[in-house]
Design an enzyme around this catalytic site. Structure first.
Site: not given
Length: 1485
Positions: A407, A521, A662
């Site tokens: 993203s 991850d 983000h």
């Protein structure tokens, strides 16, 4: 806060079920709560004389006169079609619930609330229309407003309340807005409007009301086991909040928006304008709890689950706003009591809460500015001709741009306005730092827009908004939520798009691809460390890059390493900044949930660092520098990134999207500048710390260096950490072979060796020897050419291995392995080792090796001298704790013996190096020291029984003993002389790995350069040391061999000498363990010879047990204790002492044959090979009819008899009625050992009674049976063993306290000896009573060989412990063999003349044979001791037995007299030596 007495719940659950009030019964009936009203509890009651409160903000439980409920769980039925399995689990069922519908769940909660309120206000009434059909729409969606109207109507009409003056507690269960075809936004809007309409109605119509608002989705999963609650709730809320195919990000954001809408509705304060009304949100929607401390062992209460939720709701009503608790229960919670300081229900006002921050979704940025930039570069021209080398690539040469990632590359939230959290779901791909192409460089700074200043015709960039599947995404194939495992599929899609695009010349156009992945991850690594391991991360990246490398011509790949992710915690922890922390926690729990300085954060930092290091190692391996038109360059500008800060030093949230996770466009612009500058910086000089809050000026190519920088045009050499040479010098002068080829292995010189071979596991196969540090991906590579014992790469000058050493003596040596590869590769040659091999795999390796040597034209199998090195046991030890029986030292040495036996039988002219099992325990330090870069998370995978064990644990002692037992078993095997029966073959134990010393640096830390990347296998550095140590061990004589190994020793290669020019063997070492001469094969077993004349079964199956011959017996069985299960028979230490070696059991075992194992079944199989029922091996599955149990006493015997009959009746292998059966019983040792502790339980009377019960069962149920009743042995003799001096592994007190814990000749001991004799006498009297003589096909015979038990002695007068297991109590294999001989011989001796002592001296020909005069097994009757007339005359339970007893006693006295004589001889001047036949016969046990 005080708590209600827990005993309240007993009364509550004894009460009757709640009765739902509906319009049909005019809501006049009430829930029955009398049991609660009369039950005492600890809360201090509030005075009933106090006038009711006038304000809802001072409302007490005692003020409540009415309790009501509105709502349901939502339209669950409509969702079942989409998720039938889930919803089936969510729907209560009679099998696990006391309520069967969603409605009942709410009623149960309200019953709890009503019960609690009634303790303060006994006259409280309950009103509800939940489940009323008139309030349900056609779609089954409950109309909350209609329910509210029904409730109000019922309360107004009620005769039990004053509607206008009584206080009401109303709970609204807000149903879940399940998704259908409508959008999330529409669904949420409709749901909120419906709820607002209900609350508005209540606000206008209901005076004096406290309204609880509860989210129904929370209620639906509480009936599940606690271990499933998080998972199911997570899915259920996703169904409720988000469409079934939404992403993780969408799921999290929609959950947050749902909660935000609820909170905004209530914090608008529209329901707090009147002093007699309020609405309180009691169950704010929370993220799924990530709590690793919960275990599946914690299960919630069963029938109280729904009531537990009601208690939780009550407790939240007594908690201030902002402090409401989550509804997670592993047991019934305690109910809180109102306190003197806070006696009322909490509202927004009395919780002293200020207004929630009002968030405007359209608030503009305070200082709106452009995120463009100026590019100062003058020379923007391409190369004169299209370059053919990536190392001559200018920015203007790039024609196509693409990107892979998550993203952060998709651009989620990059263009969102502050506080517009829902807009984070929008993917602003046109603003993406690496590939976005909105507008131009003057307004939007991205890598694309920078490159377009050099080549305006650039293709591939994304614009606008949308997912990766929209046309405007183009070659931006990043997927929101992606992890490293998803990058290979993204790469394939990118290639397909480029190949099929007519505007792109796939073969000729230069392409720039930027790859950035890893955040997701790391955010999930704590949930599944193995899945998100650095090794898997790097492997997934490698797969993706391999695809690009193979498929795509003319590519420059930017590999951007993962940022330092823990800096996000600073933003999360700064309370002065408004962030949706629920979203942050949900998106990245592993980063944000752990505490500061916790082990979880330490592990996260470790993974983060290893992710970065793994990428560097992968690229620096040169894997992608094999083509002129392709390269991968690491761009490390984010590796040491910090949280951008404001001038005040606070985290600057303006760089982030509204979710504070983000990147906002402000950050995208800075990151684009940073990656561009990294691309122009030479390797070795690239920036790793890019402060995003600083001004970043774009760099320019120049005339000196106009290219994008690669390793080559940077004149950069990748670090080579394996450049050191591991060679050795051979200074020996005498390197000539023997003048004549030697015929004896004891005269074998190094130069005589022509063939070399090896067997073993991954340490011989060479896994990871040549791997670069931390390159775990390469651990699967088998560097066989570098293996210490068999590798032949290069020469001794650069690679030290045993073959390279031997090649200095014989250049024609062959058999060694070279290069890398598996066993199937031709270069493996005679290196037959298999990774992960265990001892049980060794025989197969031998077979393959022999076949190879016989068939290879380079080898003269019969005349060439061979050195074969065997090293095994590491993986056996690593699995030892998982099955100590399977991996016992006995089984281990048995497998090795089988392999060596094959070599001994098949291979001429061979010297076998048997390398002793390595002590693995020091390797634990590599995995227990967190300062080392070792993959501690793989310790369980590599060697779970050794590496993870910490100091002080019992498992550590067990493994230490196992290692010693393994080593000892090999020593015994070799020293037995088993392999010294041929002049041209020997096995030499090389013990240098018996103990190892871990290499350490000057600071004391272990030196991991000696180990492969997994810190378990060994690097080339260690293999060089091992080969030197092995060589030196081979030259050392037996008795002088090194028994330890230090990795850091300066090992100088030894040389043969004039005095000792041969490889050391037992014979040329003049070793004291001289074996038997080759002409006389050493004793290998405790088998027997049986030379009886052939005896066939009776022509017709006998109908009388007194005519039963051995060959007639078809089934064998046994009852008893650990002496019959053969506990410890082959044990080598405490670890395998508990193993039941049933196949060796004297009376029932049948491992191998009589020639190697003397047991009663093996004897009988000489007469009837089809005998069945015997035991083999150590497992219960192969126990046959051996129903004995370790630790059994006489009281357990009847149950064994029943089990035996049950098994026989159900067995398809026998004919229960027709087959003759032999059953042997021995019991009583455990009774005697405990009788002084409990004289009643283990009395002589009880012992005899249990035996009688057992025999009665067999006599009644079992047809055609001959029963051996073996008398219990005399235990007093065991006191002669000096247990501590003899090395017995267990104390006498723990084994047999009544015999081995008293003083010799003391009255207690004399009493125990008397009881021992009483056990024997009562047993004999009961059996010889004639009780079991009425049936012609059944007999019980006392076998008395244990009646007089004397300890076997060595010539020095000390006990011979070879008859005993390592505990000096149970029998060894030899003891079991002697018991079998004694039993068999007893069976062939007439009653009254049976040997009543044992003859335990090994002689293979002691077995008696049936005779032609007496071919039958002896019973009282065929011994002439029982009169048929007596049996016929007597009709009672017993018959006169004086004759039998007199005769039996005479035999016993005769035996005792012999024993007395023997004892007198034992007391003479010299010990018995066994010179005469008579003395040998009466040697006693």
């Amino acid at each position: 806060m005080e708590k209600l007495a827990s005993s309240l719940w007993l009364a509550f659950f004894l009460g009757t079920a709640a009765h739902v009030l509906t319009p049909k019964n005019d809501m006049k009936e009430q829930m029955e709560t009398e049991p609660l009203r009369s039950f005492h509890f600890s809360c201090k009651m509030q005075s009933s004389s106090r006038s009711a409160s006038s304000s809802v903000h001072t409302l007490r439980p005692s003020d409540i006169k009415a309790v009501a409920a509105i709502g349901d769980l939502g339209n669950i039925e409509d969702s079942k079609a989409k998720h039938p399995d889930l919803l089936q689990s969510l729907t209560p069922s009679p099998s696990n619930l006391s309520y069967s519908t969603e409605r009942d769940l709410i009623q149960a909660n309200m019953k709890t609330i009503l019960a609690l309120v009634s303790r303060f206000s006994p006259s409280v009434r309950y009103y509800s229309s939940v489940g009323n059909s008139s309030a349900v729409s056609r779609s089954r969606t409950l109309d909350l407003l209609n329910q509210a109207k029904e409730i109000v109507k019922s309360m107004k009409e009620s005769q039990w309340m004053d509607y206008h003056n009584d206080w009401k507690l109303i709970t609204v269960f807000h149903p879940c807005p399940f998704q259908a075809s409508i959008s999330q936004a529409t669904s949420h809007l409709n749901s909120m409007k419906q709820l607002e309409g209900v609350l508005d109605f209540l606000y206008e119509e209901v005076p004096k009301a406290f309204v609880n608002l509860v989210d129904s989705p929370l209620l639906t999963f509480l009936h599940l086991p606690h271990s499933d609650q998080n998972y199911v709730r997570d899915i259920f809320l996703k169904l409720c909040i988000c469409s079934s195919d939404c992403s993780r990000l969408e799921d999290v954001v929609w959950r947050w928006s749902y909660q935000d809408a609820l909170e905004n509705l209530l914090t608008s304060r529209k329901y707090d304008l009147k002093d007699d009304f309020t609405v309180v949100l009691q169950t704010p929607l929370q993220e799924t709890r990530q709590d690793n401390n919960y275990s599946t062992k914690k299960t919630p209460v069963l029938e109280k689950k729904f009531a537990a939720l009601g208690v939780g709701l009550w407790n939240n009503m007594l908690q201030p706003v902002g402090q409401k608790q989550l509804y997670y229960f592993t047991e019934m919670p305690k109910a809180w009591c109102p306190t003197q300081e806070n006696p009322y229900f909490f509202t927004f006002k009395n919780s002293n809460c200020s207004s929630f921050p009002v968030k405007s979704l359209t608030e503009p940025i305070s200082q709106q500015r452009s995120f463009g930039t100026n590019i100062p570069c003058i020379d923007r021209s391409p190369s004169n001709t299209v370059p053919v080398s990536v190392h001559n690539l200018r920015p203007a040469d790039i024609k196509v741009i693409g990107a892979l990632g998550d993203s952060l590359t998709a651009g989620n939230g990059a263009g969102s306005s502050p506080y517009n959290v829902i807009d984070v779901l929008t993917q602003y791909r046109g603003l993406s730092w690496s590939v976005g192409g909105n507008e131009n460089i003057s307004t939007v700074t991205t890598l694309t827009n920078i490159l377009r200043e050099f080549n305006p015709s650039l293709l591939g960039f994304s614009t606008g908004k949308g997912t990766e599947n929209t046309p405007n995404a183009y070659l931006n194939q990043a997927v929101a939520g992606a992890r490293a495992q998803d990058i290979p599929s993204q790469a394939k899609r990118l290639i397909d798009l480029m190949k099929t695009d007519s505007k792109i010349n796939f073969q000729e156009d230069w392409k720039l691809v930027t790859l950035f992945i890893g955040g997701n991850d790391l955010c999930g690594q704590c949930d599944d460390p193995a899945h998100y391991s650095p090794e898997n991360f790097t492997s997934n990246i490698q797969t993706a890059l391999d695809i690009l490398h193979k498929e795509v011509p003319r590519v420059f790949v930017n590999m951007v390493t993962i940022l330092h992710i823990t800096t996000l915690r600073k933003l999360y922890q700064e309370n002065s900044i408004t962030c949706p922390r629920l979203i942050m926690r949900s998106l990245c729990p592993c980063v944000l949930n752990p505490g500061d300085n916790s082990s979880e954060i330490e592990m996260l930092e470790f993974f983060n660092r290893r992710y970065q290091e793994g990428i560097h190692r992968l690229i620096e391996s040169g894997r992608y520098d094999t083509r002129e038109d392709f390269t991968v360059v690491v761009q490390p500008f984010l590796e040491e990134s910090r949280m951008p800060t404001t001038p005040e030093g606070l985290p600057d949230s303006s760089y982030f999207a509204p979710d504070c996770f983000h990147f906002h466009q402000k950050a995208h612009s800075q990151v684009a500048r940073a990656v561009w500058n990294n691309m122009l910086e030479p390797l070795g000089e690239k920036s790793k710390l890019q402060a995003l809050e600083t001004v970043i000026t774009l760099k320019c190519p120049n005339q000196v260096q106009p290219y994008l920088m690669t390793y080559r045009n940077s004149n950069y050499t990748y670090p080579n950490e394996t450049a050191s040479i591991y060679g050795s010098q051979m200074l020996c002068e005498g390197r000539v072979p023997s003048i004549n080829p030697p015929t004896s292995v004891h005269s074998l010189k190094p130069a005589d060796v022509q063939i070399i071979a090896a067997l073993g596991d991954s340490l011989t196969a060479g896994n990871g020897i040549g791997s670069k540090p931390n390159d775990l991906v390469d651990m699967t590579t088998q560097y066989r050419g570098l293996s210490w014992s068999i590798g032949g790469d290069a020469s001794l000058k650069s690679v030290t291995t045993l073959p390279n050493i031997l090649c200095e003596f014989n250049a024609n040596l062959t058999g060694y392995s070279t290069g890398t590869g598996s066993l199937s590769e031709p270069t493996a040659f005679l290196n037959q080792a298999l990774p992960s091999a265990q001892a049980e795999d060794l025989p197969d390796q031998v077979k393959h090796l022999v076949k190879l040597m016989k068939n290879d034209s380079r080898i003269n199998f019969d005349t060439d001298w061979k050195v074969i090195t065997v090293f095994i046991g590491v993986h056996d030890l690593c699995n030892y704790c998982k099955d100590i029986n399977h991996y016992s030292a006995v089984n281990f040495s048995s497998h090795v013996q089988e392999a060596l036996d094959l070599l001994h039988a098949e291979v001429p002219k061979a010297l076998v190096n048997l390398v002793e099992v390595m002590d693995l325990l020091p390797l634990r330090q590599l995995f227990l020291d967190s300062r080392l870069p070792c993959p501690t998370h793989l310790a369980e995978d590599h060697c779970s029984c050794v590496l993870p064990i910490r100091e002080g644990l019992s498992e550590l002692v067990m493994i230490k003993e196992a290692i010693q037992a393994y080593q000892s078993s090999l020593q015994k095997l070799v020293e037995s002389g088993r392999y010294d029966t041929q002049e041209d073959f020997t096995v030499v134990l090389q013990p240098f790995l018996r103990s190892i010393v871990l290499p350490r640096l000057q600071d004391g830390h272990p030196d991991i350069s000696f180990f492969a990347p997994d810190c378990f296998h060994l690097s080339q550095k260690s293999h060089s040391q091992l080969s030197g140590a092995l060589w030196n061990n081979m030259l050392q004589p037996l008795g002088e061999k090194s028994v330890s190994f230090s990795f850091m020793d300066n090992i100088t290669l030894s040389c043969p000498t004039l005095h000792q020019p041969f490889l050391g063997t037992y014979k040329n070492s003049n070793d004291t363990h001289s074996p038997l001469e080759p002409s006389k094969k050493p004793s290998q077993n405790w088998g027997s010879d049986l030379s009886c004349p052939g005896q066939t079964a009776s022509k017709k199956s006998p109908t009388s047990v007194h005519m039963l011959q051995p060959s007639d017996i078809q089934v064998i069985a046994a009852l008893g204790d650990s002496l019959t299960t053969a506990v410890g028979a082959k044990a080598t230490g405490l670890n395998d002492l508990k193993t039941a070696w049933r196949g060796l059991s004297w009376s029932i075992g049948s491992d191998e044959t009589l020639e190697t194992r003397t047991t009663l079944p093996n004897i009988l199989k000489k007469f009837n090979p089809n005998l069945s029922g015997f035991s083999t091996g150590t497992q219960k599955e192969t126990a046959g009819f051996n129903v004995a149990e370790g630790g059994a006493t006489a009281q357990n015997l009847p149950a064994q008899a029943r089990e035996l009959i049950k098994q026989m009746k159900s067995s398809p292998d026998i004919n229960y009625k027709e087959d003759w059966k032999l059953v042997t019983i021995l019991i009583g040792a455990n009774d005697l050992c405990q009788c002084c502790l409990d004289k009643e339980t283990f009395s002589v009377e009880k012992y005899a009674k249990h035996l009688q019960d057992t025999l009665d069962i067999l006599y009644k149920e079992l047809p055609r049976a001959f029963v051996n009743m073996v008398e219990v042995m005399e235990l007093a003799g065991l006191r002669q063993i000096e247990r501590e001096a003899s090395g017995c592994v267990l104390s006498g007190e723990s084994l047999c306290p009544c015999f081995l814990n008293t003083q010799e000749n003391f009255p207690e001991q004399q009493e125990m000896e008397r009881i021992n004799r009483d056990f024997q006498d009562r047993n004999a009297m009961m059996i010889n009573s004639g009780r079991y003589t009425k049936r012609e096909d059944f007999a019980v015979v006392v076998q008395p060989f244990f009646r007089n038990t004397i300890m076997p002695l060595h010539n020095d007068g000390k006990p011979d412990l070879s008859f005993f297991a390592v505990d000096c109590f149970h029998f060894s294999e030899r003891g079991h063999a002697e018991m079998a001989v004694a039993l068999w011989n007893n069976m062939l001796e007439p009653v009254g003349h049976k040997q009543s002592y044992n003859n335990f001296t090994y002689e293979s020909s002691k077995l008696k044979c049936p005779t032609s005069e007496h071919p039958f097994l002896f019973t009282s009757k065929n011994s002439g001791m029982q009169s048929s007339e007596i049996n016929e005359e007597n009709n009672g339970d017993t018959v006169p037995y004086w004759a039998v007893i007199v005769a039996a006693t005479a035999g016993i006295l005769a035996g005792s007299l012999i024993v007395w004589v023997l004892m007198a001889q034992k007391g003479s001047k010299r010990p018995w030596t066994g010179d005469t036949a008579t003395e040998e016969k009466v040697t006693a046990f």
